[in-house]
Design an enzyme around this catalytic site. Structure first.
Site, short mmCIF file in Angstrom:
data_model
loop_
_atom_site.label_atom_id
_atom_site.label_comp_id
_atom_site.label_asym_id
_atom_site.label_seq_id
_atom_site.Cartn_x
_atom_site.Cartn_y
_atom_site.Cartn_z
CG ASP A 474 -2.06 -0.82 1.29
OD1 ASP A 474 -2.55 -1.04 0.02
OD2 ASP A 474 -2.42 -1.41 2.39
C1 GLC Z 1 -1.70 -4.05 5.21
C2 GLC Z 1 -2.76 -4.15 4.35
C3 GLC Z 1 -2.64 -4.92 3.14
C4 GLC Z 1 -1.49 -4.68 2.52
C5 GLC Z 1 -0.22 -4.65 3.52
C6 GLC Z 1 1.19 -4.17 2.75
O1 GLC Z 1 -1.60 -5.08 5.69
O2 GLC Z 1 -4.24 -4.19 5.04
O3 GLC Z 1 -3.70 -4.78 2.29
O4 GLC Z 1 -1.09 -5.35 1.52
O5 GLC Z 1 -0.41 -3.76 4.62
O6 GLC Z 1 1.12 -2.79 2.35
#
Ligand code: GLC
Length: 802
Positions: A474
């Site tokens: 993210d």
């Molecule tokens: C958090 C989010 C997930 C994402 C991860 C890495 O766990 O919920 O959707 O893939 O972070 O950024």
């Protein structure tokens, strides 16, 4: 230092001192009504949706920590002293304390001056309410005059509004009392209510928080408890509580049980009828027995007996249990994800379904349908949705050129394929499902086809997937408005997804499913292209494009920014190597064997550490807008060089795909939470479930865990351990047992229920290999594949390794 131990016989984690470094929590409920209970009784409840149907309050970042909660106060009428079995909120040093977190229930037990107080919290029979079963025992040979106060603080249902518009919320909320039932609801609502009830004789009650607590006091010293009685307050404004005072005098060595019920009613006039069967202690205890049976059945579809005790504990109980919680709540509600704003993640839930597929595939199917409804007709999907309202949303990563995440829709393919393999329910592929832009319905298969097409149609200058707002990570926000940033990871995930579609279509084609009257077949072939050759071409094209643009010599690059510069390359000063483009090069069959081995060596050399594999190295030292959110974290934290545990099982699986059982198991073992039990002071978070991240080797607090419970780590460790290390996995028309285990194991045993039949599996490893099978027998007959049997039958499978 330890704060507790695993009680293997009772399948409970027992916390033995209340002052854990962080609240160590459990979940009650099974995805409808439920909540969070900490080891000192802190936590909160909600019905179906923690944002829109919050039942009780919780103060995040609160001092004192972890308040409020579901509190039982025990008061001695002669001395005026009072305390809690769970230590909070009075914080009285009691003579003994324990918290037993079991599957779907928590028991707090405290002893003080010859009285044992025990309270068990759970949701019975998936109802809209929770039971607090209280047992008081006087273990002295003299009578004791006691009172019990039961207490919970109501929240306005819209938990965001509860924080934002205090004036409105405090004016409209009304508390009412009627013969053992306290209700709490906004003035203008005529049907719903939150409620707190008891079948005991109520000596006094309060529905108004200010009256119960008193001015300038707290839950630690409420005036009502101090004075030995509530005021029968009816809350006409301000804040609401459910509080009861019950007289509980006990003769010498006498015991007494009582039940309190906290819940949410769609129709408040039906509360009395709904709860009547649960108010007696015996009925409550019977409901707890049913709950335990439910969980035994849930975990009973897979049971392993390996030489590693910790692995057994996690595969058989704790990892399976955590998978159900992530399946229920995605990343929505914990003590770190506040149940506000975020909703259920599309990519997250699709991955979470993999962790429960072997045991509750029909519930997984229901969730997958909700996710498919979040897809747009062009194939991409929302990033999240809210379970109560069904509304979707796009999350909070910055929008520059594109408003979509590049990966969300692709995970749907992995989830559907896993469902079909587990169940053989090919009909599901033909089911019509509406898109969220609600113009048309198309079959599940066509939804998946469109997901692939979306990525295929949105490629950048290197002919690999555009990055969009972000990919799985993210915080990699590379799109600055030029719209040319690319994600190597998403491209590799695309390869995996397209290969899964190819595998599925080939199976359908070879087994007569692609008849002319099959809607999915018609839809998939509508451009006149045969699906198998279409998918095979898509895969080759993407694979070649990745290899041409992204091989860096010793590993794969991770992405290209919006100016075309690589991330995760030896050319970079920071962020030279990232984990995901190595593991997914193998999961997506992008790397040939030589490259695959180099990738694995590089991960081991640059990224591995004693507490797990970090996401990338070296971490970015400063904020850099060309990379986005990842550089908002200090070095060694979360996605910026922390051990983001979700990525570790992908490395385990990759190692097994290359036949390296020793390495896969080393990676598995080094992050098992149970192995941090003796080191809990450093680790800080619960040793019975995976956390999301551990501070990485470049961080001064290396080894500290953070953000427990809601993480894709749960599902993927379940997949890595049971399906790839132990190698037991479902296929369309058979069960596969292809272990890739440590060479020093002589074998292992397992029980797996597959499509209703029980397979008692024994794997023998006489020559100490990692992988490779010499012979399989089923019920004494040699076979090349393990067949699907009639439900209800039991079979013996012996797998002899080479
Ligand atoms: C958090 C989010 C997930 C994402 C991860 C890495 O766990 O919920 O959707 O893939 O972070 O950024």
């Amino acid at each position: 230092m330890r704060y507790g131990y695993f009680d293997k016989k009772n399948k409970e984690y027992v916390v033995t001192r209340p002052d854990t470094p962080t609240p160590w929590i459990n979940y009650i409920g099974s995805g409808n009504y439920g909540g969070i209970v900490s080891n000192t009784g802190g936590g909160y409840s909600f019905h179906k949706d923690p944002q829109n149907r919050r039942v009780t309050r919780y103060r995040y970042n609160s001092i004192p920590m972890d308040r409020p909660g579901r509190y039982i106060y025990i008061r001695n009428k002669d001395t005026g002293e009072y305390w809690n079995p769970g230590y909070q909120p009075v914080l009285k040093k009691i003579d003994s304390y324990s918290c037993r977190h079991g599957m779907g229930y928590t028991v707090l037990t405290g002893e003080y001056q010859g009285v044992i107080g025990e309270v068990t919290y759970f949701v019975p029979d998936d109802k809209n309410f929770e039971i607090w079963h209280v047992k008081l025992s006087n273990i002295r040979g003299v009578a004791q005059k006691l009172q019990v106060f039961a207490y919970s603080e109501f929240c306005f249902w819209d938990a965001i509004m509860d924080q934002q518009n205090v004036d409105w919320v405090q004016q409209i909320n009304q508390g009412r009392y009627d013969d053992g039932i306290i209700t709490y609801h906004p003035h203008h609502i005529t049907d719903n209510a939150a409620f707190f009830a008891t079948g005991e004789k109520v000596s006094s009650f309060d529905t108004n928080l200010e009256t119960f607590i008193g001015k300038y006091r707290s839950e630690s010293n409420p005036i009502a408890v101090e004075q030995g009685g509530c005021s029968n307050s009816i809350s006409r404004r301000m804040n609401g509580v459910g509080a009861f005072c019950i007289d509980a005098d006990l003769g010498p060595n006498e015991e007494r049980e009582m039940v309190f019920i906290l819940g949410f009613a769609e129709e408040r006039k039906e509360i009395r009828q709904d709860i009547k069967d649960y108010l007696s202690p015996n009925n409550a205890k019977a409901a707890l027995v049913r709950l335990k049976e439910y969980w035994e059945n849930y975990i009973g579809k897979l049971c392993v007996d390996t030489p590693d005790e910790e692995m057994n504990l996690f595969v058989n109980v704790w990892n399976q249990y955590q998978c159900k919680t992530t399946f229920n709540w995605s990343r929505f509600v914990s003590l770190y994800q506040l149940g506000l704003g975020r909703g259920m993640g599309i990519r997250d839930s699709a991955q979470d379904s993999l962790g429960v597929m072997h045991t509750i595939p029909s519930e997984a199917k229901e969730l997958i349908i909700k996710l498919l409804k979040c897809q747009f007709t062009d194939g991409r999907a929302y990033h999240l949705f809210f379970p109560l309202t069904g509304e979707g949303g796009q999350g909070d990563a910055p929008v520059k050129k594109y408003d979509w995440y590049s990966d969300d829709h692709l995970w749907l393919i992995l989830a559907v394929n896993a469902y079909v393999k587990e169940t053989g329910d090919f009909k599901f592929l033909n089911e019509p499902i509406l898109y969220n832009d609600k113009t048309t319905s198309e079959t599940v298969m066509k939804h998946l086809d469109r997901a692939l097409e979306f990525t295929y149609n949105n490629r950048g200058p290197n002919n690999i997937a555009l990055a969009g707002r972000a990919d799985w990570n993210d915080t990699l926000n590379l799109d600055l408005g030029n719209g040319v940033a690319e994600s190597v990871f998403t491209s590799m995930l695309f390869c995996r997804a397209v290969l899964e579609m190819l595998e599925l279509c080939e199976y359908l084609k070879n087994n007569g499913f692609c008849s002319e009257d099959s809607a999915m077949y018609k839809e998939m072939s509508c451009e006149g292209v045969e699906p198998c050759s279409k998918f095979s071409d898509m895969y080759q094209e993407m694979r070649n494009a990745i290899n041409e643009s992204s091989w860096d010599g010793e590993w794969y690059k991770r992405a290209f920014d919006d100016y075309g510069n690589p991330l995760g390359s030896k050319e970079n000063e920071y962020g030279k190597i990232f984990i995901n483009s190595q593991s997914w090069a193998i999961l997506g069959k992008v790397a040939d064997v030589e490259k695959a081995e180099k990738c694995m060596e590089s991960v081991d050399k640059y990224l591995n550490s004693k507490f797990g594999i970090v996401t990338m190295y070296p971490s970015y030292p400063e904020y850099d807008e060309t990379k986005g959110g990842i550089t908002t974290f200090p070095v060694g934290t979360k996605e910026n060089g922390g051990i983001f545990l979700h990525t570790n099982p992908w490395m385990m699986i990759s190692e097994t795909l290359l036949g390296n059982g020793d390495k896969a198991f080393e990676y598995y073992s080094q992050i098992l939470p149970g192995k941090r039990n003796d080191d809990a002071e450093l680790y800080e978070v619960e040793p019975y479930v995976y956390c999301q991240n551990i501070l990485g080797k470049e961080n001064p607090q290396f080894g500290v865990g953070r953000n427990s419970w809601l993480s894709g780590t749960a599902a993927w460790n379940m997949v890595a351990s049971s399906q790839h290390i132990l190698g037991i996995r479902a296929n369309y028309d058979c069960l596969i047992v292809e272990p890739c285990i440590p060479s020093n194991w002589e074998g292992f045993k397992a029980k797996r229920v597959f499509r209703g039949a029980t397979y008692n599996i024994e794997v023998q490893n006489p020559n100490g290999v990692n992988s490779g099978i010499a012979k399989i027998t089923v019920d004494g007959e040699e076979v090349t594949k393990i067949p699907v049997f009639e439900a209800g039958t039991t079979h013996t499978v012996i797998v002899l390794m080479k």
